[in-house]
Design a protein around this motif. Structure first.
Motif, PDB file in Angstrom:
ATOM      1  N   UNK A  75       0.934  -1.205  -0.004  1.00 55.95           N
ATOM      2  CA  UNK A  75       0.053  -0.184   0.005  1.00 55.95           C
ATOM      3  C   UNK A  75       0.565   1.244   0.096  1.00 55.95           C
ATOM      4  N   UNK A  76       1.962   1.224   0.669  1.00 57.48           N
ATOM      5  CA  UNK A  76       2.905   2.200   0.768  1.00 57.48           C
ATOM      6  C   UNK A  76       3.102   2.697  -0.718  1.00 57.48           C
ATOM      7  N   UNK A  77       3.838   1.842  -1.668  1.00 53.51           N
ATOM      8  CA  UNK A  77       4.247   2.100  -2.631  1.00 53.51           C
ATOM      9  C   UNK A  77       3.240   2.489  -3.604  1.00 53.51           C
ATOM     10  N   UNK A  78       2.082   1.951  -3.528  1.00 52.71           N
ATOM     11  CA  UNK A  78       0.891   2.292  -4.261  1.00 52.71           C
ATOM     12  C   UNK A  78       0.369   3.716  -4.091  1.00 52.71           C
ATOM     13  N   UNK A  79       0.549   3.940  -2.808  1.00 49.23           N
ATOM     14  CA  UNK A  79       0.124   5.416  -2.329  1.00 49.23           C
ATOM     15  C   UNK A  79       1.150   6.445  -2.955  1.00 49.23           C
ATOM     16  N   UNK A  80       2.347   5.989  -3.130  1.00 49.16           N
ATOM     17  CA  UNK A  80       3.607   6.755  -3.683  1.00 49.16           C
ATOM     18  C   UNK A  80       3.042   7.221  -5.184  1.00 49.16           C
ATOM     19  N   UNK A  81       2.703   6.076  -5.864  1.00 50.13           N
ATOM     20  CA  UNK A  81       2.506   6.137  -7.285  1.00 50.13           C
ATOM     21  C   UNK A  81       1.181   6.933  -7.541  1.00 50.13           C
TER      22      UNK A  81
END
Length: 245
Positions: free
Chosen positions: A97-103
């Motif tokens: 979720x953190x990387x998807x939120x960053x994207x």
């Protein structure tokens, strides 16, 4: 025509991905996606470096100003890539979720800068700082795949990655964040986007600091064990010498 450029960028990254798929037939999808990511990282760092340091204006003093043609082009190239990578990550379920939120935050920020026609200079500055460490991150992954990560080269890549992330993305990023918040020209929605990106940078920084601590601790423990083994070998050699005398 920024949206046309974004579509062309997306098509370009997709074509590059399928080119890698056809070339590296023995490798999996992640290998080919990371090659695209590496290519984008190198290209966008060079492009935004020229935008920030040569073409201008300086993002620390001109945050919120109208976009130049070159800034819009750099943003379109980057946005097309993020659309590609976001779609790939969702399809293959490879990121948390953190990387998807960053994207998602990156896509929203770049899209806003393109649609509003302002804040291109600081957005390019943020992209430069964010993507500067990306080639090192991909290099680290490729070293793991070919069995060269546990070497001096792997240690050098990790050390350089941690130092660059801490000094550029967090250190210089803090100054950029302050300049954006205090700029009277920057819109409130872009300032809120800056808060989100800065917060995510610190989330990554905490994870990286934990990784660096664990790796340093493991390296030190291994060094101590090797040192003890060498001492034991010397003692055995010395004992045999005494007996022979």
């Amino acid at each position: 025509m920024p949206m046309l450029e974004v579509i062309c960028s997306l098509i370009g990254w997709l074509c590059l991905y399928f080119l890698f798929v056809c070339t590296f037939t023995q490798r999996g999808p992640e290998w080919n996606c990371r090659l695209v990511t590496l290519s984008h990282g190198v290209l966008i760092v060079l492009l935004t470096a020229y935008v920030v340091f040569v073409d201008g204006p300086w993002p620390f003093t001109h945050a919120g100003t109208e976009n130049t043609e070159l800034q819009s082009f750099a943003l379109a190239v980057c946005l097309g890539y993020f659309f590609f990578d976001m779609g790939w990550c969702v399809f293959y379920h490879t990121e948390g979720p953190v990387m998807l939120a960053h994207h998602a935050a990156s896509i929203a920020g770049i899209l806003l800068a393109l649609l509003m026609g302002v804040s291109g200079c600081e957005t390019c500055g943020v992209i430069f700082g964010s993507e500067l460490t990306n080639p090192l991150l991909q290099t680290r992954w490729f070293l793991r795949q070919v069995g060269l990560y546990d070497s001096l080269l792997g240690d050098a890549v990790d050390l350089l990655f941690i130092l660059l992330f801490a000094t550029v993305r967090v250190g210089v990023g803090t100054v950029m964040f302050y300049c954006e918040l205090t700029s009277p020209r920057t819109s409130m929605i872009m300032k809120l986007g800056g808060v989100v990106m800065y917060g995510l940078a610190w989330v990554f920084m905490v994870d990286i600091a934990r990784f660096g601590y664990k790796k340093s601790k493991a390296k030190y423990k291994r060094w101590i064990e090797n040192h003890k083994l060498k001492d034991m070998d010397r003692q055995k050699v010395g004992g045999h010498s005494d007996k022979s005398e």
